[in-house]
Design an enzyme around this catalytic site. Structure first.
Site, PDB file in Angstrom:
ATOM      1  N   TYR A   1      45.144  32.678  36.187  1.00  0.00           N
ATOM      2  CA  TYR A   1      45.602  33.078  37.524  1.00  0.00           C
ATOM      3  C   TYR A   1      44.504  32.828  38.551  1.00  0.00           C
ATOM      4  CZ  TYR A   1      46.396  36.201  41.481  1.00  0.00           C
ATOM      5  OH  TYR A   1      46.528  36.715  42.751  1.00  0.00           O
TER       6      TYR A   1
ATOM      7  N   SER B   1      42.603  35.290  46.221  1.00  0.00           N
ATOM      8  CA  SER B   1      42.423  36.518  45.455  1.00  0.00           C
ATOM      9  C   SER B   1      40.952  36.787  45.201  1.00  0.00           C
ATOM     10  CB  SER B   1      43.147  36.396  44.109  1.00  0.00           C
ATOM     11  OG  SER B   1      42.799  37.444  43.236  1.00  0.00           O
TER      12      SER B   1
END
Length: 340
Positions: free
Chosen positions: A153, A128
């Site tokens: 995350y 990501s």
């Protein structure tokens, strides 16, 4: 023809990627946990609309179940694994970090071990843009420091890259980490801001723009992401680096950050409605800017087409209208606004 196992195949990127791989002539096997982070009916609908017509089946599988994962890998014996399953959502990770530890850390360790034991030739996995943390300088390059993630995350995604590198170094499993930059498009995720904005604008409800609308995101159309994934699969596994480790990292974004307030203006045009906007400070965990340098990716796969936001966003809106069953917009002047 290559045999490809796609995890998260009922997800947004996973369903599009699995369908494109099947259309390209690859043998595709899919799995997904079908969890309820968002409505599982959308996941089943993706399978029925995008994958079932191509003969791609998606088996229910929780990757944190190590024995079930290894049995699934052994049964299908795929050459390539495209690992797109994960617990997503920056803000959700602030309140529910243990869900991310299970899905993104235990689940990925399970995938790595199954790949190692079953002789997988190439593992490609979703990372990501969040790994870059809070940065003011742009564009972001793969060699930049990623040692200060701004959310749990993001920390799990950084950990995935390190786990892949360690497995490549110790066991020789060729691995490619893919740093996705704000992917959007038809069949997207309802937890993402662009979907929520579109629903609220359509219904006349106010939307909240955090960071006073000045946060910038490098929006990347799903078509561009799928194109890159197909070309990376076709290209094959990475060659060992100077230390003998067959591991690489790529940005999948276009170096075209857009302020969220400007993104909303384009969404208004696509919907033919004005937004009612409230502004708020940036939440904990959100970053101010994402901006990819795709040079390394283009060196690997060649020139990479860019779908302009003005072209990609209306595609999403047209799909969302069909999915939600919205009638034609009756607001006076909507046609003029949509073409402004």
């Amino acid at each position: 023809m290559t045999s490809v196992l796609v995890t998260g195949a009922a997800g947004f990127i996973g369903a599009h990627a699995a369908a494109a791989l099947a259309r390209a002539g690859h043998r595709v096997v899919g799995c997904d946990s079908f969890n309820s982070y968002y409505d599982p009916r959308l996941k089943h609908a993706r399978v029925q609309a995008l994958l079932a017509p191509l003969g791609v089946e998606v088996a229910p599988l929780d990757l944190s179940d190590v024995s079930a994962t290894q049995a699934f890998w052994a049964r299908h014996r795929c050459e390539v694994v495209l690992h797109l399953a994960a617990q997503a959502g920056v803000r959700h990770s602030v309140q529910r970090p243990l869900e991310y530890a299970t899905a993104n850390l235990v689940g990925f360790a399970s995938v790595l071990e199954a790949c190692r034991l079953n002789g997988v030739r190439h593992l490609l996995h979703a990372s990501s843009s969040s790994v870059y943390g809070q940065r003011a300088d742009a564009p972001f390059r793969e060699q930049d420091s990623t040692d200060a993630p701004a959310s749990f995350y993001a920390a799990t995604k950084k950990a995935n890259e390190l786990m892949a590198h360690a497995t490549a170094a110790v066991h020789g499993l060729p691995a490619t980490s893919l740093r996705f930059f704000t992917v959007y498009g038809p069949w997207g995720r309802p937890d993402m801001a662009y979907w929520g904005f579109a629903e609220a604008i359509q219904a006349g409800r106010p939307i909240t723009l955090y960071g006073h609308g000045l946060l910038q995101r490098d929006f990347t159309c799903i078509d561009d992401v799928v194109d890159a994934l197909l070309r990376l699969v076709r290209r094959g596994p990475p060659v060992p680096d100077a230390e003998g480790v067959p591991c690489e990292v790529f940005n999948l974004g276009h170096r075209q950050p857009v302020r969220v307030v400007d993104f909303v203006a384009q969404l208004e045009a696509a919907l033919g409605r004005r937004a009612v906007v409230n502004f708020a400070p940036r939440p904990v965990g959100d970053v101010a800017l994402t901006c990819a340098d795709p040079s390394r990716l283009e060196a690997a796969i060649g020139p990479w087409a860019v779908t302009p936001l003005a072209e990609g966003l209306p595609r999403f809106v047209r799909w969302l209208r069909r999915w939600k069953g919205w009638d034609e917009d009756p607001v006076p002047g909507a046609r003029q606004l949509a073409t402004a």
